[in-house]
Design a protein around this motif. Structure first.
Motif, mmCIF file in Angstrom:
data_model
loop_
_atom_site.group_PDB
_atom_site.id
_atom_site.type_symbol
_atom_site.label_atom_id
_atom_site.label_comp_id
_atom_site.label_asym_id
_atom_site.label_seq_id
_atom_site.Cartn_x
_atom_site.Cartn_y
_atom_site.Cartn_z
ATOM 1 N N MET A 49 4.811 11.455 -10.476
ATOM 2 C CA MET A 49 4.242 10.476 -9.554
ATOM 3 C C MET A 49 4.452 9.070 -10.100
ATOM 4 N N ASP A 50 4.984 8.197 -9.276
ATOM 5 C CA ASP A 50 5.180 6.801 -9.641
ATOM 6 C C ASP A 50 3.920 6.018 -9.277
ATOM 7 N N ALA A 51 3.178 5.587 -10.293
ATOM 8 C CA ALA A 51 1.914 4.893 -10.065
ATOM 9 C C ALA A 51 2.058 3.409 -10.371
ATOM 10 N N ARG A 52 1.564 2.578 -9.468
ATOM 11 C CA ARG A 52 1.506 1.133 -9.678
ATOM 12 C C ARG A 52 0.044 0.710 -9.651
ATOM 13 N N PHE A 53 -0.299 -0.260 -10.491
ATOM 14 C CA PHE A 53 -1.674 -0.750 -10.583
ATOM 15 C C PHE A 53 -1.657 -2.239 -10.249
ATOM 16 N N LEU A 54 -2.210 -2.594 -9.106
ATOM 17 C CA LEU A 54 -2.133 -3.960 -8.613
ATOM 18 C C LEU A 54 -3.508 -4.487 -8.217
ATOM 19 N N GLY A 55 -3.693 -5.787 -8.403
ATOM 20 C CA GLY A 55 -4.856 -6.444 -7.852
ATOM 21 C C GLY A 55 -4.649 -6.699 -6.365
ATOM 22 N N ILE A 56 -5.706 -7.063 -5.682
ATOM 23 C CA ILE A 56 -5.608 -7.273 -4.232
ATOM 24 C C ILE A 56 -4.583 -8.351 -3.907
ATOM 25 N N ALA A 57 -4.578 -9.431 -4.654
ATOM 26 C CA ALA A 57 -3.671 -10.540 -4.381
ATOM 27 C C ALA A 57 -2.217 -10.198 -4.656
ATOM 28 N N GLN A 58 -1.979 -9.127 -5.404
ATOM 29 C CA GLN A 58 -0.607 -8.733 -5.751
ATOM 30 C C GLN A 58 0.018 -7.798 -4.726
ATOM 31 N N LEU A 59 -0.710 -7.454 -3.695
ATOM 32 C CA LEU A 59 -0.198 -6.517 -2.691
ATOM 33 C C LEU A 59 0.764 -7.251 -1.753
ATOM 34 N N ALA A 60 2.040 -7.195 -2.087
ATOM 35 C CA ALA A 60 3.040 -7.922 -1.298
ATOM 36 C C ALA A 60 3.487 -7.137 -0.078
ATOM 37 N N GLU A 61 3.311 -5.822 -0.105
ATOM 38 C CA GLU A 61 3.720 -4.977 1.014
ATOM 39 C C GLU A 61 2.744 -3.827 1.164
ATOM 40 N N THR A 62 2.760 -3.200 2.321
ATOM 41 C CA THR A 62 1.853 -2.083 2.574
ATOM 42 C C THR A 62 2.349 -0.832 1.866
ATOM 43 N N PRO A 63 1.562 -0.249 0.976
ATOM 44 C CA PRO A 63 1.998 0.976 0.311
ATOM 45 C C PRO A 63 1.900 2.175 1.239
ATOM 46 N N SER A 64 2.584 3.232 0.894
ATOM 47 C CA SER A 64 2.464 4.468 1.665
ATOM 48 C C SER A 64 1.141 5.154 1.350
ATOM 49 N N VAL A 65 0.849 5.287 0.066
ATOM 50 C CA VAL A 65 -0.410 5.891 -0.385
ATOM 51 C C VAL A 65 -1.127 4.887 -1.280
ATOM 52 N N ALA A 66 -2.388 4.616 -0.982
ATOM 53 C CA ALA A 66 -3.168 3.674 -1.774
ATOM 54 C C ALA A 66 -4.472 4.326 -2.218
ATOM 55 N N VAL A 67 -4.820 4.095 -3.468
ATOM 56 C CA VAL A 67 -6.123 4.491 -3.999
ATOM 57 C C VAL A 67 -6.841 3.203 -4.380
ATOM 58 N N VAL A 68 -7.903 2.888 -3.668
ATOM 59 C CA VAL A 68 -8.636 1.644 -3.875
ATOM 60 C C VAL A 68 -9.836 1.949 -4.764
ATOM 61 N N VAL A 69 -9.882 1.296 -5.920
ATOM 62 C CA VAL A 69 -10.887 1.638 -6.924
ATOM 63 C C VAL A 69 -11.899 0.505 -7.076
ATOM 64 N N ASP A 70 -13.168 0.842 -6.912
ATOM 65 C CA ASP A 70 -14.270 -0.078 -7.216
ATOM 66 C C ASP A 70 -15.395 0.754 -7.815
#
Length: 233
Positions: free
Chosen positions: A1-22
């Protein structure tokens, strides 16, 4: 699995699968809301929208970050929410980071909202769906919140290595700035048990999936395959 870890402001495009962590505290609170019987959670764009939805639906429950405020029924605290009966109710939630992160990826084909309390269930969804590329949205502190990053990295590891231990990830979260602020009373609308509740690993057996329904982003609990079922997939 290719995992990327981004902040909200770094989301330049809509991902296919997103896990939003808070972790501290939006999605720990959401999980507790479902445990207390809530049927669904509407993630509001703003405090004004939350109040408008609450006004249109008098039987809904509105909650927000910070201290109690007129029009809101609860605050974003798992320690305070766990004593409220939400059986069959719709909850409207607006927080500083978690709900913002989920709304930022609302067009994704799969949006999971997570904290440590639903970590294994979330990882199991990713495993069973064999998600190739997953974007983990680290919502706190412009993507730098270590409690959120630790949880995201733990879920990513569990999705590919089911035996990954949690201790180091939980230690990082316990030593995070958010944990210190909650423990020291820097933030308002806090219960003394909030940090401990946010660090309860796999307290709940469900994952949480958010999806657009009409014009609203709605979060619902999602049953996950058992270990036996998963092994046969």
């Amino acid at each position: 699995m290719d995992a990327r870890f981004l902040g909200i402001a770094q989301l330049a495009e809509t991902p296919s699968v997103a896990v939003v962590v808070d972790v501290m505290r939006a999605f720990t609170v959401a999980a507790w809301a479902f445990a207390q019987g809530a049927e669904e959670i509407v993630l509001a764009e703003s405090l004004d929208e939350a109040l408008a939805l609450r006004a249109r639906h008098p039987d809904w429950v509105a909650l927000k970050d910070g201290p109690p405020a007129p029009g809101f029924d609860a605050v974003n605290s798992p320690g305070l929410l766990r004593s409220i009966d939400l059986g069959g109710r719709t909850v409207v939630q607006k927080t500083t980071a978690g709900t913002v992160g989920a709304l930022a990826v609302k067009e994704a084909s799969l949006v999971l909202c997570a904290g440590f309390v639903v970590a294994e269930a979330t990882a199991r969804v990713l495993r069973t769906r064999r998600s190739g590329s997953v974007t983990f949205v680290v919502t706190g502190e412009d993507g730098q919140a270590d409690e959120d990053l630790a949880c995201a990295q733990y879920i990513a590891r569990r999705a590919t290595e089911a035996g990954t231990p949690a201790a180091e990830y939980l230690r990082r979260a316990a030593e995070s700035r958010a944990a210190a602020e909650l423990a020291e009373g820097v933030r308002q609308g806090v219960h003394p048990d909030d940090v401990a509740l946010c660090l309860e690993l796999d307290r709940f057996p469900f994952a949480m999936v958010a999806a657009l329904e009409d014009s609203l982003m709605v979060l619902r609990p999602c049953a996950v395959p058992s270990l036996v079922d998963e092994a046969s997939i």
